[in-house]
Motif scaffolding. Structure first.
Motif, PDB file in Angstrom:
ATOM      1  N   GLY A 135       0.934  -1.099   0.062  1.00  0.00           N
ATOM      2  CA  GLY A 135       0.078  -0.031   0.133  1.00  0.00           C
ATOM      3  C   GLY A 135       0.774   1.074  -0.048  1.00  0.00           C
ATOM      4  O   GLY A 135       2.015   1.335   0.739  1.00  0.00           O
TER       5      GLY A 135
ATOM      6  N   ASP B  34      -0.777  -0.209  -4.187  1.00  0.00           N
ATOM      7  CA  ASP B  34      -2.114   0.154  -3.952  1.00  0.00           C
ATOM      8  C   ASP B  34      -2.225   1.725  -3.836  1.00  0.00           C
ATOM      9  O   ASP B  34      -1.611   2.150  -2.611  1.00  0.00           O
ATOM     10  CB  ASP B  34      -2.552  -0.566  -2.825  1.00  0.00           C
ATOM     11  CG  ASP B  34      -4.136  -0.298  -2.519  1.00  0.00           C
ATOM     12  OD1 ASP B  34      -4.870   0.567  -3.086  1.00  0.00           O
ATOM     13  OD2 ASP B  34      -4.626  -1.110  -1.668  1.00  0.00           O
TER      14      ASP B  34
ATOM     15  N   THR C 184      -3.872   5.243  -2.664  1.00  0.00           N
ATOM     16  CA  THR C 184      -5.051   5.935  -2.110  1.00  0.00           C
ATOM     17  C   THR C 184      -5.610   7.198  -3.123  1.00  0.00           C
ATOM     18  O   THR C 184      -4.655   7.676  -3.901  1.00  0.00           O
ATOM     19  CB  THR C 184      -4.675   6.449  -0.838  1.00  0.00           C
ATOM     20  OG1 THR C 184      -3.415   7.573  -0.973  1.00  0.00           O
ATOM     21  CG2 THR C 184      -4.465   5.693   0.397  1.00  0.00           C
TER      22      THR C 184
ATOM     23  N   THR D 149      -7.455   2.668  -3.817  1.00  0.00           N
ATOM     24  CA  THR D 149      -8.278   2.533  -2.527  1.00  0.00           C
ATOM     25  C   THR D 149      -8.921   4.067  -2.226  1.00  0.00           C
ATOM     26  O   THR D 149      -8.139   5.119  -1.640  1.00  0.00           O
ATOM     27  CB  THR D 149      -7.520   2.301  -1.246  1.00  0.00           C
ATOM     28  OG1 THR D 149      -6.858   0.872  -1.465  1.00  0.00           O
ATOM     29  CG2 THR D 149      -8.272   2.283  -0.094  1.00  0.00           C
TER      30      THR D 149
ATOM     31  N   GLU E 169     -10.399   7.050  -0.515  1.00  0.00           N
ATOM     32  CA  GLU E 169     -10.616   7.624   0.956  1.00  0.00           C
ATOM     33  C   GLU E 169     -11.957   8.014   1.590  1.00  0.00           C
ATOM     34  O   GLU E 169     -12.262   9.086   1.551  1.00  0.00           O
ATOM     35  CB  GLU E 169      -9.460   8.804   1.066  1.00  0.00           C
ATOM     36  CG  GLU E 169      -8.158   8.140   0.858  1.00  0.00           C
ATOM     37  CD  GLU E 169      -7.140   9.563   1.057  1.00  0.00           C
ATOM     38  OE1 GLU E 169      -7.493  10.646   0.630  1.00  0.00           O
ATOM     39  OE2 GLU E 169      -5.927   9.052   1.746  1.00  0.00           O
TER      40      GLU E 169
ATOM     41  N   LYS F 240     -10.241  -1.220  -4.083  1.00  0.00           N
ATOM     42  CA  LYS F 240     -10.521  -1.650  -2.741  1.00  0.00           C
ATOM     43  C   LYS F 240     -11.406  -0.667  -1.894  1.00  0.00           C
ATOM     44  O   LYS F 240     -11.535   0.449  -2.149  1.00  0.00           O
ATOM     45  CB  LYS F 240      -9.288  -1.707  -1.784  1.00  0.00           C
ATOM     46  CG  LYS F 240      -9.132  -2.307  -0.500  1.00  0.00           C
ATOM     47  CD  LYS F 240      -7.888  -2.402   0.062  1.00  0.00           C
ATOM     48  CE  LYS F 240      -7.402  -1.137   0.735  1.00  0.00           C
ATOM     49  NZ  LYS F 240      -6.075  -1.024   1.494  1.00  0.00           N
TER      50      LYS F 240
ATOM     51  N   TRP G  88     -12.648   0.157   1.855  1.00  0.00           N
ATOM     52  CA  TRP G  88     -12.318   0.082   3.060  1.00  0.00           C
ATOM     53  C   TRP G  88     -13.157   1.054   3.760  1.00  0.00           C
ATOM     54  O   TRP G  88     -12.934   2.172   4.171  1.00  0.00           O
ATOM     55  CB  TRP G  88     -10.980   0.177   3.475  1.00  0.00           C
ATOM     56  CG  TRP G  88     -10.729  -0.172   5.165  1.00  0.00           C
ATOM     57  CD1 TRP G  88     -10.877  -1.321   5.876  1.00  0.00           C
ATOM     58  CD2 TRP G  88     -10.487   0.966   6.057  1.00  0.00           C
ATOM     59  NE1 TRP G  88     -10.856  -1.154   7.208  1.00  0.00           N
ATOM     60  CE2 TRP G  88     -10.571   0.156   7.357  1.00  0.00           C
ATOM     61  CE3 TRP G  88     -10.195   2.538   5.964  1.00  0.00           C
ATOM     62  CZ2 TRP G  88     -10.203   0.800   8.726  1.00  0.00           C
ATOM     63  CZ3 TRP G  88     -10.005   2.775   7.224  1.00  0.00           C
ATOM     64  CH2 TRP G  88      -9.881   2.080   8.663  1.00  0.00           C
TER      65      TRP G  88
ATOM     66  N   GLU H 256     -12.256  -4.671   2.228  1.00  0.00           N
ATOM     67  CA  GLU H 256     -11.440  -5.159   3.153  1.00  0.00           C
ATOM     68  C   GLU H 256     -12.167  -5.171   4.604  1.00  0.00           C
ATOM     69  O   GLU H 256     -12.471  -4.044   5.127  1.00  0.00           O
ATOM     70  CB  GLU H 256     -10.229  -4.243   3.292  1.00  0.00           C
ATOM     71  CG  GLU H 256      -9.258  -4.447   4.463  1.00  0.00           C
ATOM     72  CD  GLU H 256      -8.261  -3.391   4.327  1.00  0.00           C
ATOM     73  OE1 GLU H 256      -7.038  -3.715   5.051  1.00  0.00           O
ATOM     74  OE2 GLU H 256      -8.185  -2.583   3.453  1.00  0.00           O
TER      75      GLU H 256
ATOM     76  N   ASP I 156      -3.653  -8.546   2.204  1.00  0.00           N
ATOM     77  CA  ASP I 156      -2.577  -7.512   2.834  1.00  0.00           C
ATOM     78  C   ASP I 156      -1.835  -8.246   3.925  1.00  0.00           C
ATOM     79  O   ASP I 156      -2.594  -9.114   4.602  1.00  0.00           O
ATOM     80  CB  ASP I 156      -3.079  -6.308   3.306  1.00  0.00           C
ATOM     81  CG  ASP I 156      -3.379  -5.327   2.117  1.00  0.00           C
ATOM     82  OD1 ASP I 156      -2.945  -5.566   1.102  1.00  0.00           O
ATOM     83  OD2 ASP I 156      -4.233  -4.173   2.446  1.00  0.00           O
TER      84      ASP I 156
ATOM     85  N   ASP J 101       0.881  -4.305   3.967  1.00  0.00           N
ATOM     86  CA  ASP J 101       0.220  -3.247   4.632  1.00  0.00           C
ATOM     87  C   ASP J 101       0.831  -3.081   6.106  1.00  0.00           C
ATOM     88  O   ASP J 101       0.210  -3.491   7.172  1.00  0.00           O
ATOM     89  CB  ASP J 101      -1.375  -3.559   4.582  1.00  0.00           C
ATOM     90  CG  ASP J 101      -2.266  -2.590   5.398  1.00  0.00           C
ATOM     91  OD1 ASP J 101      -1.696  -1.246   5.416  1.00  0.00           O
ATOM     92  OD2 ASP J 101      -3.288  -2.652   5.883  1.00  0.00           O
TER      93      ASP J 101
END
Length: 336
Positions: free
Chosen positions: A17, A56, A58, A86, A88, A130, A132, A172, A235, A276
Motif C-alpha cells: 500500500g 495500491d 489511495t 483505495t 478515501e 479496494k 475499506w 477489506e 494484505d 500493509d
C-alpha cells in the motif's frame, strides 16, 4: 508436473500500500512522525524497494489536482504498476459513516468518490478497487438500526459493482477502528454480504492483521473466501492481536503467517503478496525491504514442507507431528 506445482514454483509478485511510504499521525503525535509525503514522493520511495513491483494507491491523489497521467508517469519512472486504488471514504467528511451516513447527501458523495476512484483505477489498469469503509458502523448500543446499516452498505457496494462490471471491488473487513464496531467485521459476515449482493465482481481483500485482531485463524479465513471464489487480494503485516498494529510481516506470529501462505499455496491462489505495514518510527524503505525478505523466505520454505507427512498428521489431528514438520520447513531440521 501439475498446474498447481507450477504455481508453487512461481516467484510471487510483491506489492505494498502506498501509505506504507507516507506520513503517520496518531492522536498523540498530531504533528506527525515525519514530514508530509505526497503521492509522487511516496511512489519514488516505493521504487527504492528491491523486488517491489506493484502499489495500491489511495485516492484522491495528493496534492489535489495531481492527474492520473502524472501518477502513471511516476509509476513508470519507478518501475511500478498500480494494482489497486483505495478511495478515501474514511476521512473527516465521512466521520459519521460513508455508505451508512445518516445524511443521504453524504452517502451519495461517498459513492461518487468511489466512482471517481474506479475511473482512475480503470485508466491505470488496476486489478481491483479496494473498499475499506472504516467509518461504517456504530459506537454505542441502540445508536443505529442495524438492519438499515446493512441495507445501506449492501446497496452502495451493489450499485458500484453494477456500474463498473469490468472492475473488481474488494471489501477489506476489520472488526473495529475507527468505529467501535464495523459493518464488514469478519470474513463470514462479509461473505454473507457478498452472497446477498450476488454480483461476480465483489470479493474480499483479506488483511492478515485484521483477521488476527478479529480472533480468526487467517488461514481458515482464506480457505473460506477461496472456497467461494471471493478472495480477490491480501494484505499482510503482524500485530499483538489486541490492536491493528501493522507491524512487519512475521515479527510476532511466524507460524500462523506461514500457515496463511500455505493455505493460499495449497489452493493455488496466485495473487499479489502485498504489504500493509505502518512503520511509524522505522525507515519505510527498510521496513518494506524486510517485509519482502520475510515473504521470500516463506515462499522458499513452502517448497520444503513434507506435504504427505503433513497431510497424514492433519488426518490424525496430531498437533505435535504437524508442528515438527512445519518447523523443519521454516527453520531447518533439528540436529541436536
Amino acid at each position: 508436473m501439475s498446474d498447481h506445482a507450477r504455481i508453487n514454483m512461481r516467484t510471487p509478485v510483491f506489492g505494498a500500500g502506498i501509505w506504507h511510504f507516507g506520513r503517520y499521525v496518531d492522536r498523540y503525535a498530531t504533528d506527525g512522525y515525519g514530514p508530509p509525503v505526497n503521492t509522487v514522493e511516496a511512489i519514488a520511495l516505493a521504487g527504492q524497494v528491491e523486488d517491489l513491483s506493484v502499489v495500491d494507491l489511495t485516492f484522491p491523489f495528493d496534492p489535489p489536482g495531481l492527474t492520473v497521467d502524472e501518477v502513471a508517469g511516476a509509476l513508470k519512472t519507478n518501475g511500478l504498476r498500480a494494482v489497486a486504488v483505495t478511495p478515501e471514504i474514511y476521512t473527516r467528511r465521512f466521520s459519521r459513516g460513508a455508505f451508512t451516513n445518516p445524511d443521504a447527501e453524504v452517502r451519495r458523495a461517498a459513492i461518487e468518490l468511489v466512482s471517481r476512484g474506479a475511473e482512475a483505477a480503470r485508466e491505470l489498469g488496476c486489478d481491483y478497487v479496494k473498499l475499506w469503509p472504516g467509518q461504517d458502523g456504530w459506537d454505542y448500543p441502540f445508536q443505529a438500526d442495524h438492519r438499515q446499516l446493512w441495507k445501506f452498505s449492501l446497496d452502495a457496494v451493489g450499485e458500484l459493482a453494477a456500474a463498473f462490471p469490468d472492475l473488481k471491488f474488494a471489501i477489506e473487513y476489520k472488526p473495529r477502528e475507527p468505529r467501535n464496531a464495523m459493518v464488514f467485521s469478519s470474513v463470514a459476515r462479509t461473505l454473507l454480504a457478498i452472497e446477498e449482493i450476488s454480483l461476480p465482481n465483489v470479493g474480499i481483500l483479506l488483511d492478515f492483521g485484521h483477521s488476527l485482531y478479529g480472533g480468526e485463524s487467517p488461514a481458515d479465513a482464506a480457505r473460506m473466501a477461496i472456497s467461494r471464489g471471493r478472495l480477490f487480494a491480501i494484505d499482510v503485516n503482524d500485530n499483538y492481536r489486541g490492536w491493528d498494529d501493522d507491524m512487519v510481516v512475521g515479527s510476532m506470529h511466524p507460524i500462523e503467517t506461514f500457515e496463511f501462505f500455505y493455505a493460499l499455496d495449497e489452493a493455488g491462489w496466485d495473487g499479489v503478496w502485498q504489504l500493509d505495514q505502518f512503520p511509524f518510527r522505522e525507515d519505510s524503505v527498510q521496513a518494506a525491504t524486510d517485509g519482502i525478505r520475510v515473504m521470500k523466505r516463506i515462499h522458499r520454505a513452502l517448497g520444503a514442507v513434507d506435504r504427505e507427512a503433513l497431510q497424514a498428521a492433519q488426518q490424525a489431528q496430531d498437533a505435535l507431528a504437524a508442528q515438527r514438520i512445519i518447523q523443519n520447513a521454516l527453520y531447518g531440521s533439528y540436529q541436536g
